[in-house]
Design an enzyme around this catalytic site. Structure first.
Site, mmCIF file in Angstrom:
data_model
loop_
_atom_site.group_PDB
_atom_site.id
_atom_site.type_symbol
_atom_site.label_atom_id
_atom_site.label_comp_id
_atom_site.label_asym_id
_atom_site.label_seq_id
_atom_site.Cartn_x
_atom_site.Cartn_y
_atom_site.Cartn_z
ATOM 1 C CG HIS A 51 -12.530 -15.397 2.356
ATOM 2 N ND1 HIS A 51 -11.269 -14.727 3.019
ATOM 3 C CD2 HIS A 51 -13.065 -15.587 3.745
ATOM 4 C CE1 HIS A 51 -11.431 -14.586 4.129
ATOM 5 N NE2 HIS A 51 -12.368 -15.189 4.682
ATOM 6 C CE LYS B 199 -14.704 -11.372 4.317
ATOM 7 N NZ LYS B 199 -13.503 -12.446 4.258
ATOM 8 C CG ASP C 148 -24.835 4.481 -9.530
ATOM 9 O OD1 ASP C 148 -25.523 3.436 -9.447
ATOM 10 O OD2 ASP C 148 -25.106 5.364 -8.685
ATOM 11 C CG HIS D 121 -11.835 -10.777 10.422
ATOM 12 N ND1 HIS D 121 -12.088 -10.371 8.953
ATOM 13 C CD2 HIS D 121 -12.028 -12.064 10.224
ATOM 14 C CE1 HIS D 121 -12.957 -11.130 8.396
ATOM 15 N NE2 HIS D 121 -12.598 -12.485 8.903
ATOM 16 C CE LYS E 257 -9.275 -11.544 6.303
ATOM 17 N NZ LYS E 257 -9.148 -11.981 7.467
ATOM 18 C CG ASP F 122 10.869 0.007 2.640
ATOM 19 O OD1 ASP F 122 10.982 -0.571 4.170
ATOM 20 O OD2 ASP F 122 11.410 -0.271 1.873
#
Length: 399
Positions: free
Chosen positions: A112, A114, A119, A291, A293, A298
């Protein structure tokens, strides 16, 4: 701070509108190697754009690697994969799906992450898949983030990607070239940001991402701002938020209002009553598909990545997040998240929740019950299920 790498420059990228041009430009500048991992790779405008960039890199002699999840990218036409391979792009499929209707626990272990590294110049970490995120074209894009990383942290991202590439290449006997694990030259400092790269896998990093979330929540003194596409936390995470609210921390959650997984969406709503009763603010994002996350604590601690707050991400899937300790980055992410709440979210109130129709309550509890059974299969703690009534309940003590 333990585990944080100094000397980095991090650039927040919002939605595919900012991410795909940055990724394409980086691939076009590659001179040695490109690594790209994604859960979903679609045969659409975004997929063809990034695929063309990979082909251009391979044709000029760059070692070009693409790893796709066998479930998330299963709809990708074989002809496109063959075109990439024929053009010199090395393609690996993580856990190819062969039996769609056979339920086995190991089939839930997905890639899952991404991630991308070009380089040792730049790395990308986030939640954005390789697909058009605005469908139809005039609709608001899917709400998500990625981060472009420059500096010493890129070496850690590359090491993780190269290690997984070799593991999959070895276990599949695919004929795809394994990469020598020679030492990676440490990229020079590119800024002054301290950051950590966190993985979730089934070997050395089973709980790293969840623990980072829990430590940050436990240390919060003023504010927790959390956006998560599939918010279905277990007991530890849920109690950490309730304890934070009990000690006066303002806790705001941004969750899906529009969803592509109605079953999980309904199950997650079983948590709303107790969270609202404890003073946690819940905002349902309805402008487009949420979508993202992300979390900001603080105004100084922030994370962006692929990991949802649900048992599949926290216990089963391979995930990757970057954690940033920097006032400027946290302020930028916080301001953008608050703008999205103001412009595209509906506030869920305790009064409205108490008036949920009976049929919907039953749907929520049936969904939650089934998900609890599934959580039990993966050993994810779900004790102490919350009340849906929205009545006043105190935060838990201990646990």
């Amino acid at each position: 701070m333990k585990g944080f790498v100094p000397g980095n420059r991090l650039t927040l990228l919002k939605n595919g509108t900012q991410y795909f041009p940055a990724l394409e430009a980086a691939i076009d500048a590659a001179r040695q190697h490109v690594y790209l991992e994604t859960y979903i790779f679609r045969d659409d405008g975004a997929g063809r754009r990034i695929g063309a960039a990979l082909l251009r890199a391979a044709r000029r002699g760059v070692a070009t690697h693409l790893m796709l999840d066998g479930f998330g990218s299963k709809p990708l036409p074989t002809a496109l994969i063959q075109e990439l391979a024929a053009g010199g792009v090395q393609v690996l499929i993580y856990r190819p799906e062969t039996a769609l209707w056979r339920l086995r626990r190991h089939r839930l272990r997905r890639l899952h992450r991404k991630l991308a590294v070009v380089d040792t110049t730049v790395g990308f970490v986030g939640g954005i898949n390789i697909l058009d995120d605005a469908d139809p074209e005039d609709a608001p894009p899917q709400y998500d983030y990625a981060v472009a990383v420059q500096g010493p942290l890129v070496a850690e991202i590359l090491t993780a990607m190269r290690r997984l590439w070799n593991l999959v290449a070895f276990t599949q006997f695919s004929g795809v070239r394994r990469r020598a694990m020679e030492p990676i030259a440490m990229p020079p400092p590119a800024g002054n940001v301290r950051a950590r790269f966190l993985l979730r896998d089934n070997l050395r990093h089973r709980r790293d991402i969840e623990r980072a979330y829990l430590r940050a929540i436990g240390k919060a003194r003023r504010e927790i701002l959390l956006a998560n596409a599939y918010f279905l936390p277990g007991t530890r995470f849920r109690h950490a938020l309730l304890r934070a609210a009990a000690r006066g921390v303002r806790v705001r959650l941004l969750v899906q209002g529009e969803t592509d997984h109605p079953f999980i969406h309904h199950a997650a709503q079983a948590l709303y009553g107790r969270l609202l009763a404890a003073g946690v603010e819940i905002h349902a994002y309805e402008r487009s598909m949420l979508h993202a996350k992300t979390m900001v604590v603080d105004g100084v601690w922030a994370t962006v990545g692929s990991s949802n707050i649900d048992p599949f991400s926290l216990v089963l899937s391979r995930e990757a997040n970057v954690v940033i300790y920097d006032h400027d980055f946290a302020r930028l992410l916080r301001e953008d998240m608050l703008q999205e709440i103001a412009a595209g979210a509906r506030t869920v109130t305790s009064e409205a929740w108490r008036n949920v129709p009976l049929w919907r309550r039953m749907l929520i509890w049936v969904s939650y019950g089934v998900v609890r059974l599934m959580m039990g299969l993966v050993n994810y703690p779900t004790n102490d299920p919350p009340a849906i009534s929205g009545g006043r309940e105190s935060a838990p003590r201990g646990h």
